[in-house]
Write a protein that holds these residues in place. Structure first.
Motif, PDB file in Angstrom:
ATOM      1  N   UNK A 129       0.859  -1.592   0.044  1.00 36.38           N
ATOM      2  CA  UNK A 129       0.180  -0.061   0.282  1.00 36.38           C
ATOM      3  C   UNK A 129       0.994   1.024   0.130  1.00 36.38           C
ATOM      4  N   UNK A 130       1.711   1.520   0.876  1.00 25.77           N
ATOM      5  CA  UNK A 130       2.538   2.489   0.669  1.00 25.77           C
ATOM      6  C   UNK A 130       3.382   2.521  -0.243  1.00 25.77           C
ATOM      7  N   UNK A 131       3.867   1.489  -0.655  1.00 29.61           N
ATOM      8  CA  UNK A 131       4.322   1.748  -1.687  1.00 29.61           C
ATOM      9  C   UNK A 131       4.462   2.595  -3.509  1.00 29.61           C
ATOM     10  N   UNK A 132       2.563   2.307  -3.107  1.00 29.55           N
ATOM     11  CA  UNK A 132       2.456   2.534  -4.318  1.00 29.55           C
ATOM     12  C   UNK A 132       1.473   4.151  -3.775  1.00 29.55           C
ATOM     13  N   UNK A 133       1.665   4.964  -3.256  1.00 23.86           N
ATOM     14  CA  UNK A 133       1.519   6.127  -2.885  1.00 23.86           C
ATOM     15  C   UNK A 133       2.404   6.675  -3.288  1.00 23.86           C
ATOM     16  N   UNK A 134       2.402   8.456  -3.919  1.00 21.50           N
ATOM     17  CA  UNK A 134       3.323   8.806  -4.331  1.00 21.50           C
ATOM     18  C   UNK A 134       3.573   9.847  -2.745  1.00 21.50           C
TER      19      UNK A 134
END
Length: 236
Positions: free
Chosen positions: A170-175
């Motif tokens: 989740x967090x890796x896909x949030x810019x």
């Protein structure tokens, strides 16, 4: 399950060895492996030599060390740590002694029980130890959390907490853009918009420190947090 522990550090030569020892020694549930990722944000003291010496003396510990060439801010260090993390979940651990890694197990419980994607450790709930320090900091934190909740429609009690546990995919896909302490309101605003996200809060201890002891956040960061709450709360 693998847990990535991200440790941003700037001029923390006095405390980082003790934190690393705690992170290596804590007893996590048997199904949880760990990796520790230290991001030295161009410290001007002996943080680097303390960390590299600790790694040399603890070869069996899975510790990654990354050094920024120039100081960029806590948020930028976290961006680097998130990129380097290989775990299923990741958690932020400041390099000072304000938060107790022994309480990772409290944050992990809603995840291991299958309920949570994100867990915040709140300093304003539960019966754990809390050092008594700054009245206006407490008021400021509660105001920022209230303002954040208005824009995110969450009911958090401690948006500014260091202890945030995220499902890594989740967090890796949030810019993420904020390079300093604006990370906290930005990431809160952005995860709140993830469809179906399951966010939990658990009570934790807080062993705060004074500015003489090395605390870095100041009133300017508070104004930046207000900007970030409004900016990312409205526009994402």
């Amino acid at each position: 399950m693998k847990l990535s522990i991200i440790v941003p550090a700037y001029n923390e030569e006095k405390t980082i060895e003790r934190i690393l020892k705690k992170l290596v020694d804590i007893q996590l549930p048997s199904q949880v492996e760990r990796e520790i990722i230290v991001i030295n944000d161009s410290s001007k003291d002996n943080t680097e030599s303390v960390v590299t010496n600790f790694i040399r003396l603890n070869p069996s510990a899975e510790i990654k060390y990354v050094a920024h060439a120039v100081n960029q801010g806590k948020g930028a260090a976290l961006h680097t740590g998130i990129q380097k993390a290989s775990g299923d979940y990741l958690i932020v651990q400041d390099a000072d002694l304000e938060y107790d890694p022994e309480e990772f197990n409290i944050l992990l419980k809603p995840v291991l029980d299958g309920f949570a994607d994100v867990v915040y450790g709140t300093r304003f709930m539960g019966g754990n130890a809390h050092r008594i320090l700054f009245f206006w900091h407490t008021i400021g934190n509660k105001f920022l959390t209230f303002l954040s909740n208005m824009f995110t429609n969450l009911n958090l009690t401690d948006m500014e907490t260091c202890y945030k546990l995220f499902r890594s995919d989740l967090i890796k896909n949030i810019p993420l853009k904020e390079k300093r302490f604006g990370f906290e309101p930005e990431v809160t605003a952005k995860i709140s918009k993830v469809p179906g996200i399951r966010i939990y809060e658990v009570g934790i201890s807080y062993y705060g420190r004074t500015y003489e002891e090395g605390k870095k956040i100041n009133w300017k960061d508070g104004f930046r947090a207000i900007y970030c709450i409004i900016r990312y709360g409205l526009l994402g």
